[in-house]
Design a protein around this motif. Sequence first.
Motif, PDB file in Angstrom:
ATOM      1  N   TYR A 161      15.093   8.343  -2.120  1.00 32.37           N
ATOM      2  CA  TYR A 161      13.906   8.699  -1.330  1.00 32.37           C
ATOM      3  C   TYR A 161      13.391   7.439  -0.645  1.00 32.37           C
ATOM      4  CZ  TYR A 161      11.418   6.476  -5.188  1.00 32.37           C
ATOM      5  OH  TYR A 161      10.996   5.569  -6.126  1.00 32.37           O
ATOM      6  N   GLU A 162      12.519   7.632   0.327  1.00 33.34           N
ATOM      7  CA  GLU A 162      11.795   6.519   0.921  1.00 33.34           C
ATOM      8  C   GLU A 162      10.317   6.864   0.923  1.00 33.34           C
ATOM      9  OE1 GLU A 162      12.223   5.739   5.065  1.00 33.34           O
ATOM     10  OE2 GLU A 162      12.651   7.831   5.581  1.00 33.34           O
ATOM     11  N   VAL A 163       9.476   5.855   0.815  1.00 35.36           N
ATOM     12  CA  VAL A 163       8.028   6.060   0.769  1.00 35.36           C
ATOM     13  C   VAL A 163       7.394   5.386   1.982  1.00 35.36           C
ATOM     14  CG1 VAL A 163       5.896   5.727  -0.543  1.00 35.36           C
ATOM     15  CG2 VAL A 163       8.066   6.093  -1.752  1.00 35.36           C
ATOM     16  N   VAL A 164       6.537   6.137   2.663  1.00 30.87           N
ATOM     17  CA  VAL A 164       5.729   5.603   3.750  1.00 30.87           C
ATOM     18  C   VAL A 164       4.293   5.545   3.245  1.00 30.87           C
ATOM     19  CG1 VAL A 164       4.885   5.945   6.103  1.00 30.87           C
ATOM     20  CG2 VAL A 164       7.253   6.537   5.516  1.00 30.87           C
ATOM     21  N   TYR A 165       3.728   4.354   3.204  1.00 32.18           N
ATOM     22  CA  TYR A 165       2.385   4.173   2.654  1.00 32.18           C
ATOM     23  C   TYR A 165       1.353   4.313   3.770  1.00 32.18           C
ATOM     24  CZ  TYR A 165       4.985   2.553  -1.346  1.00 32.18           C
ATOM     25  OH  TYR A 165       5.862   2.488  -2.408  1.00 32.18           O
ATOM     26  N   ARG A 166       0.342   5.139   3.528  1.00 31.54           N
ATOM     27  CA  ARG A 166      -0.676   5.432   4.518  1.00 31.54           C
ATOM     28  C   ARG A 166      -2.079   5.229   3.894  1.00 31.54           C
ATOM     29  NH1 ARG A 166       1.898   7.615   8.784  1.00 31.54           N
ATOM     30  NH2 ARG A 166       3.908   8.645   8.435  1.00 31.54           N
ATOM     31  N   PRO A 167      -2.582   3.999   3.921  1.00 30.80           N
ATOM     32  CA  PRO A 167      -3.954   3.776   3.434  1.00 30.80           C
ATOM     33  C   PRO A 167      -4.962   4.546   4.284  1.00 30.80           C
ATOM     34  CG  PRO A 167      -2.742   1.710   3.611  1.00 30.80           C
ATOM     35  CD  PRO A 167      -1.923   2.741   4.307  1.00 30.80           C
ATOM     36  N   ILE A 168      -5.883   5.221   3.613  1.00 34.34           N
ATOM     37  CA  ILE A 168      -6.894   6.030   4.293  1.00 34.34           C
ATOM     38  C   ILE A 168      -8.243   5.814   3.620  1.00 34.34           C
ATOM     39  CG2 ILE A 168      -5.263   7.795   5.053  1.00 34.34           C
ATOM     40  CD1 ILE A 168      -6.196   9.533   2.698  1.00 34.34           C
ATOM     41  N   LEU A 169      -9.300   6.233   4.301  1.00 36.00           N
ATOM     42  CA  LEU A 169     -10.646   6.090   3.763  1.00 36.00           C
ATOM     43  C   LEU A 169     -10.989   7.314   2.923  1.00 36.00           C
ATOM     44  CD1 LEU A 169     -13.268   4.433   3.640  1.00 36.00           C
ATOM     45  CD2 LEU A 169     -13.999   5.615   5.735  1.00 36.00           C
ATOM     46  N   PHE A 170     -10.979   7.148   1.616  1.00 35.85           N
ATOM     47  CA  PHE A 170     -11.264   8.251   0.691  1.00 35.85           C
ATOM     48  C   PHE A 170     -12.641   8.845   0.955  1.00 35.85           C
ATOM     49  CE2 PHE A 170     -12.459   9.266  -3.960  1.00 35.85           C
ATOM     50  CZ  PHE A 170     -12.019  10.569  -3.844  1.00 35.85           C
ATOM     51  N   ALA A 171     -13.624   7.999   1.278  1.00 32.83           N
ATOM     52  CA  ALA A 171     -14.985   8.493   1.521  1.00 32.83           C
ATOM     53  C   ALA A 171     -15.024   9.495   2.662  1.00 32.83           C
ATOM     54  CB  ALA A 171     -15.921   7.323   1.813  1.00 32.83           C
ATOM     55  N   ALA A 172     -14.145   9.330   3.646  1.00 28.86           N
ATOM     56  CA  ALA A 172     -14.102  10.276   4.764  1.00 28.86           C
ATOM     57  C   ALA A 172     -13.594  11.642   4.303  1.00 28.86           C
ATOM     58  CB  ALA A 172     -13.229   9.732   5.884  1.00 28.86           C
ATOM     59  N   LEU A 225      -7.369  -4.544   6.523  1.00 29.19           N
ATOM     60  CA  LEU A 225      -6.406  -5.614   6.323  1.00 29.19           C
ATOM     61  C   LEU A 225      -5.006  -5.040   6.158  1.00 29.19           C
ATOM     62  CD1 LEU A 225      -5.547  -8.516   5.862  1.00 29.19           C
ATOM     63  CD2 LEU A 225      -6.402  -8.341   3.512  1.00 29.19           C
ATOM     64  N   ALA A 226      -4.890  -3.951   5.414  1.00 29.46           N
ATOM     65  CA  ALA A 226      -3.579  -3.319   5.226  1.00 29.46           C
ATOM     66  C   ALA A 226      -2.979  -2.912   6.566  1.00 29.46           C
ATOM     67  CB  ALA A 226      -3.707  -2.105   4.307  1.00 29.46           C
ATOM     68  N   TRP A 227      -3.773  -2.263   7.390  1.00 28.98           N
ATOM     69  CA  TRP A 227      -3.254  -1.819   8.687  1.00 28.98           C
ATOM     70  C   TRP A 227      -3.017  -3.002   9.621  1.00 28.98           C
ATOM     71  CZ3 TRP A 227      -0.859   2.457   9.612  1.00 28.98           C
ATOM     72  CH2 TRP A 227      -1.095   3.563   8.786  1.00 28.98           C
ATOM     73  N   ALA A 228      -3.786  -4.057   9.485  1.00 27.25           N
ATOM     74  CA  ALA A 228      -3.550  -5.261  10.295  1.00 27.25           C
ATOM     75  C   ALA A 228      -2.207  -5.901   9.958  1.00 27.25           C
ATOM     76  CB  ALA A 228      -4.677  -6.262  10.084  1.00 27.25           C
ATOM     77  N   CYS A 229      -1.703  -5.632   8.762  1.00 26.02           N
ATOM     78  CA  CYS A 229      -0.421  -6.191   8.321  1.00 26.02           C
ATOM     79  C   CYS A 229       0.761  -5.293   8.661  1.00 26.02           C
ATOM     80  CB  CYS A 229      -0.447  -6.424   6.812  1.00 26.02           C
ATOM     81  SG  CYS A 229      -1.579  -7.704   6.268  1.00 26.02           S
ATOM     82  N   GLY A 265       4.866  -0.064  11.982  1.00 25.43           N
ATOM     83  CA  GLY A 265       4.220   1.246  11.993  1.00 25.43           C
ATOM     84  C   GLY A 265       3.205   1.457  10.899  1.00 25.43           C
ATOM     85  N   THR A 266       3.585   1.193   9.657  1.00 28.32           N
ATOM     86  CA  THR A 266       2.685   1.387   8.526  1.00 28.32           C
ATOM     87  C   THR A 266       2.800   0.194   7.578  1.00 28.32           C
ATOM     88  OG1 THR A 266       4.403   2.645   7.360  1.00 28.32           O
ATOM     89  CG2 THR A 266       2.778   3.924   8.605  1.00 28.32           C
ATOM     90  N   PRO A 267       1.791  -0.022   6.737  1.00 26.41           N
ATOM     91  CA  PRO A 267       1.869  -1.124   5.766  1.00 26.41           C
ATOM     92  C   PRO A 267       3.028  -0.908   4.793  1.00 26.41           C
ATOM     93  CG  PRO A 267      -0.380  -0.302   5.959  1.00 26.41           C
ATOM     94  CD  PRO A 267       0.499   0.673   6.676  1.00 26.41           C
ATOM     95  N   ASN A 268       3.678  -1.996   4.402  1.00 29.94           N
ATOM     96  CA  ASN A 268       4.785  -1.863   3.455  1.00 29.94           C
ATOM     97  C   ASN A 268       4.284  -1.923   2.010  1.00 29.94           C
ATOM     98  OD1 ASN A 268       4.452  -4.621   2.780  1.00 29.94           O
ATOM     99  ND2 ASN A 268       5.953  -5.276   4.310  1.00 29.94           N
TER     100      ASN A 268
END
Length: 212
Positions: A31-42, A93-97, A101-104
């Motif tokens: 499998y491969e994983v794509v990490y997608r940090p999101i704002l839980f509060a939203a 910061l995660a998305w800035a890195c 396409g997505t943070p590793n």
Amino acid sequence: MKRIDCYLDFISPYAYLAFEQLPRALEGLGYEVVYRPILFAALLKAHGQLGPAEIPPKRDWTYRQVLWQAQALGIPMQLPAAHPFNPLALLRLAWACARQGTPNRHVCETLLHHVWRAGGAAADDPDRLAEVTAQLAPARDPASDEVKQMLKVATEGALSAGVFGVPTLAVDGRLFWGLDALPMLRAQLEGDDRVDAVWADAARVGAGTVRR
């Protein structure tokens, strides 16, 4: 090889535990994983909910439970000095890195460890934030409009996909929520018919009384 979309927020202790446990839970599978940090509060706002740490008795239980689970799983964990905190700086910061396409995984691991392996330090301490930013050397300015938009798009995409909490792992059009969903996720990847059966059975339940 199947792709798993991993929706997480660094504020969540369950996201940290699931992140650490995922390779063990899926050992031997491709499998491969794509990490997608999101704002839980939203997510909470969209669904009209309070977070676990915003309900005092649930807050106390959450910390007890995650510490117990961490010990049971052999995962190092130290609670931050204060929780909840504002995770926006870490998410941006995660998305800035994100260079492809997505943070590793390395970026997400570094930020999760910043919160949950810091020996009780404050996750939002300015000096610590400066240190982890220097360590990760982001390709973009975390405070830029571009990065803010990346986080917004990721969060809106999660909502559109039906995500309601973190961690959520999405594969084959199905959402698996929480640390305790990892065995079920493995069964999905293995093609276990029991997953199809519970999906079908759950869909047959009609809506009952609605509290307003």
